[in-house]
Motif scaffolding. Structure first.
Motif, mmCIF file in Angstrom:
data_model
loop_
_atom_site.group_PDB
_atom_site.id
_atom_site.type_symbol
_atom_site.label_atom_id
_atom_site.label_comp_id
_atom_site.label_asym_id
_atom_site.label_seq_id
_atom_site.Cartn_x
_atom_site.Cartn_y
_atom_site.Cartn_z
ATOM 1 N N LEU A 1 -3.134 -4.014 10.185
ATOM 2 C CA LEU A 1 -1.707 -4.154 9.712
ATOM 3 C C LEU A 1 -1.664 -4.451 8.129
ATOM 4 O O LEU A 1 -0.996 -3.612 7.397
ATOM 5 C CB LEU A 1 -1.242 -5.444 10.491
ATOM 6 N N THR A 2 -2.663 -5.175 7.770
ATOM 7 C CA THR A 2 -2.621 -5.520 6.086
ATOM 8 C C THR A 2 -2.883 -4.231 5.697
ATOM 9 O O THR A 2 -2.262 -3.784 4.509
ATOM 10 C CB THR A 2 -3.711 -6.480 5.905
ATOM 11 N N GLY A 3 -3.840 -3.488 5.914
ATOM 12 C CA GLY A 3 -4.375 -2.249 5.543
ATOM 13 C C GLY A 3 -3.146 -1.066 5.484
ATOM 14 O O GLY A 3 -2.958 -0.509 4.403
ATOM 15 N N GLU A 4 -2.366 -1.076 6.429
ATOM 16 C CA GLU A 4 -1.232 -0.173 6.578
ATOM 17 C C GLU A 4 -0.152 -0.418 5.742
ATOM 18 O O GLU A 4 0.421 0.272 5.025
ATOM 19 C CB GLU A 4 -0.672 0.178 7.958
ATOM 20 N N MET A 5 0.139 -1.875 5.552
ATOM 21 C CA MET A 5 0.996 -2.310 4.588
ATOM 22 C C MET A 5 0.515 -2.189 3.044
ATOM 23 O O MET A 5 1.529 -1.806 2.398
ATOM 24 C CB MET A 5 1.307 -3.910 4.798
ATOM 25 N N VAL A 6 -0.466 -2.205 2.887
ATOM 26 C CA VAL A 6 -0.983 -1.900 1.473
ATOM 27 C C VAL A 6 -0.817 -0.493 1.214
ATOM 28 O O VAL A 6 -0.283 -0.082 0.085
ATOM 29 C CB VAL A 6 -2.479 -2.562 1.310
ATOM 30 N N ARG A 7 -1.083 0.201 2.051
ATOM 31 C CA ARG A 7 -0.997 1.826 1.793
ATOM 32 C C ARG A 7 0.450 2.337 1.822
ATOM 33 O O ARG A 7 0.660 3.084 1.150
ATOM 34 C CB ARG A 7 -1.701 2.467 3.008
ATOM 35 N N LEU A 8 1.163 1.400 2.624
ATOM 36 C CA LEU A 8 2.663 1.946 2.476
ATOM 37 C C LEU A 8 3.188 1.480 1.246
ATOM 38 O O LEU A 8 4.137 2.188 0.321
ATOM 39 C CB LEU A 8 3.597 1.016 3.394
ATOM 40 N N THR A 9 2.814 0.246 0.350
ATOM 41 C CA THR A 9 3.323 -0.032 -0.654
ATOM 42 C C THR A 9 2.619 0.482 -1.866
ATOM 43 O O THR A 9 3.217 0.274 -2.916
ATOM 44 C CB THR A 9 3.193 -1.767 -0.868
#
Length: 140
Positions: free
Chosen positions: A45-53
């Protein structure tokens, strides 16, 4: 207060009835079998959020640094929001419990930045919601 009370050990002192104790909010604590799965989920979840932002392509060095930050934030969310002990989180990330403590300190220090604080707060809300949903499914 009688002096006898001061000399009693903590175990021998009379305890306050449960109803009279001050209310302390309890954080959900995952069972031992759930910890690795929840750590992986929070890390993803953290990785996906970082990649989104994230808005720039990362070089190899930046990529390693980004992975490190993702891991630190995930450890922090697991410990602070989900209430997992550092000693349970560490093996899930292939690290030592002192590394988890360092990660929590690093993230806590960075929370002075408003954008980073909002990002971590969003992750905490998401992780808490997912954890509660998982617990709700099991309790039925």
């Amino acid at each position: 207060m009688p002096s006898d009370t001061l000399l009693l050990s903590a175990a021998a002192r009379p305890r306050m009835p449960v109803a009279d104790r001050p209310f302390r909010q309890r954080r959900p604590v995952a069972g031992r079998e759930e910890v690795p799965r929840l750590c992986r989920l929070v890390c993803q979840l953290t990785g996906e959020m970082v990649r989104l932002t994230g808005d720039r392509l990362t070089a190899r060095r930046d990529s390693r640094r980004t992975e490190c930050h993702i891991r630190q934030i995930a450890m922090y969310v697991c410990h602070v929001q989900l209430g997992m002990p550092m000693s349970d989180i560490a093996p899930c990330f292939g690290r030592d419990r002192t590394t988890v403590g360092h990660a929590c300190q690093v993230v806590e220090d960075r929370r002075d930045e408003p954008a980073f604080d909002e990002f971590v707060a969003t992750l905490e809300r998401l992780a808490g919601g997912i954890f509660c949903a998982m617990r709700g499914v099991r309790d039925e």
